[in-house]
Design a protein around this motif. Structure first.
Motif, PDB file in Angstrom:
ATOM      1  N   VAL A   7      48.393  54.854  54.982  1.00  0.00           N
ATOM      2  CA  VAL A   7      49.063  55.899  54.220  1.00  0.00           C
ATOM      3  C   VAL A   7      48.895  55.563  52.745  1.00  0.00           C
ATOM      4  N   LEU A   9      49.791  56.544  48.814  1.00  0.00           N
ATOM      5  CA  LEU A   9      50.766  57.209  47.954  1.00  0.00           C
ATOM      6  C   LEU A   9      50.236  57.126  46.526  1.00  0.00           C
ATOM      7  N   ARG A  11      50.661  57.679  42.648  1.00  0.00           N
ATOM      8  CA  ARG A  11      51.795  57.729  41.725  1.00  0.00           C
ATOM      9  C   ARG A  11      51.576  58.777  40.642  1.00  0.00           C
ATOM     10  N   THR A  40      46.556  65.332  54.322  1.00  0.00           N
ATOM     11  CA  THR A  40      47.469  65.201  53.181  1.00  0.00           C
ATOM     12  C   THR A  40      48.791  65.874  53.528  1.00  0.00           C
ATOM     13  N   SER A  44      51.592  66.380  46.534  1.00  0.00           N
ATOM     14  CA  SER A  44      51.983  65.335  45.588  1.00  0.00           C
ATOM     15  C   SER A  44      51.321  63.991  45.856  1.00  0.00           C
ATOM     16  N   ASN A  46      49.986  62.445  48.799  1.00  0.00           N
ATOM     17  CA  ASN A  46      50.309  61.671  49.994  1.00  0.00           C
ATOM     18  C   ASN A  46      49.196  61.921  50.995  1.00  0.00           C
ATOM     19  N   LEU A  85      54.703  51.267  57.246  1.00  0.00           N
ATOM     20  CA  LEU A  85      55.511  52.457  57.000  1.00  0.00           C
ATOM     21  C   LEU A  85      56.594  52.597  58.065  1.00  0.00           C
ATOM     22  N   THR A 164      56.097  53.272  43.491  1.00  0.00           N
ATOM     23  CA  THR A 164      56.047  54.728  43.576  1.00  0.00           C
ATOM     24  C   THR A 164      57.145  55.185  44.525  1.00  0.00           C
ATOM     25  N   ARG A 166      59.252  58.133  46.866  1.00  0.00           N
ATOM     26  CA  ARG A 166      59.238  59.364  47.646  1.00  0.00           C
ATOM     27  C   ARG A 166      60.643  59.557  48.181  1.00  0.00           C
ATOM     28  N   THR A 170      60.187  63.203  52.668  1.00  0.00           N
ATOM     29  CA  THR A 170      58.746  62.992  52.591  1.00  0.00           C
ATOM     30  C   THR A 170      58.331  61.755  53.377  1.00  0.00           C
ATOM     31  N   VAL A 171      59.097  60.677  53.254  1.00  0.00           N
ATOM     32  CA  VAL A 171      58.771  59.437  53.969  1.00  0.00           C
ATOM     33  C   VAL A 171      58.781  59.661  55.477  1.00  0.00           C
ATOM     34  N   LEU A 174      55.700  61.650  56.451  1.00  0.00           N
ATOM     35  CA  LEU A 174      54.514  60.796  56.422  1.00  0.00           C
ATOM     36  C   LEU A 174      54.478  59.868  57.638  1.00  0.00           C
TER      37      LEU A 174
END
Length: 181
Positions: A7, A9, A11, A40, A44, A46, A85, A164, A166, A170-171, A174
């Protein structure tokens, strides 16, 4: 060679007018780097992808270089593998008090060694906010919003672009993408 789900991310991408990247362009850049199954999330920066070999730090470096060379955008990139994650999601100690997922921030560390710099923040009284540390990320409950958060500001002052953030929504999205077969 085995592949690893990762994943990325990015910034500061697509926040305001700076660092504008179309997600189709990001997917193409990642595909051109040899990553497969690129998807994606949101607009933003990801991305979830499969990486041959699986060195997350090397993936981050390669993506940062490619963003500059192919798209003319300089952005710090943090890459976690899917297991990391999953650990970030499982370790969140603020879920009981954080009632609004848009105000619960997960600050992913570019370098896990930077965790030491944040340890003093975990011992300060932030009420009504909260700040906690996990292995790969810090968790910040921004009860009055991110812009008003003293804890988020303190973390930003310590780490700058080495972190960064989130929001929790969002997390978890993802994480779900990263766990798909």
């Amino acid at each position: 060679m085995s592949t690893q789900r990762q994943v990325a991310l990015l910034r500061g991408v697509n926040v305001g007018r700076a660092k504008r990247i179309a997600m189709a362009d990001l997917r193409k850049v990642l595909g051109d780097l040899g990553f497969s199954g690129v998807r994606t999330l949101l607009n933003s920066g990801n991305a979830v992808f499969d990486c041959p070999g699986g060195d997350a730090a090397r993936s981050a470096e390669r993506i940062e270089e490619a963003l500059v060379l192919k798209l003319g955008v300089g952005a710090r990139v943090t890459v976690l593998d899917a297991q990391q994650l999953a650990e970030v999601v499982a370790a969140n100690p603020l879920l009981e008090q954080a009632v609004d997922p848009s105000r619960l921030l997960v600050a992913v560390l570019s370098n896990p060694a930077d965790r030491v710099k944040l340890e003093p923040l975990a011992h300060q009284p932030w009420q009504p906010e909260a700040f906690a540390l996990g292995q790969w990320a810090a968790y910040i409950w921004c009860v009055d919003g991110v812009l008003a958060s003293r804890a988020a500001a303190a973390m930003g002052n310590l780490l700058g672009d080495a972190v960064t953030t989130r929001n929790w929504s969002t997390v978890t999205k993802l994480h779900a993408l990263a766990m798909e077969a």
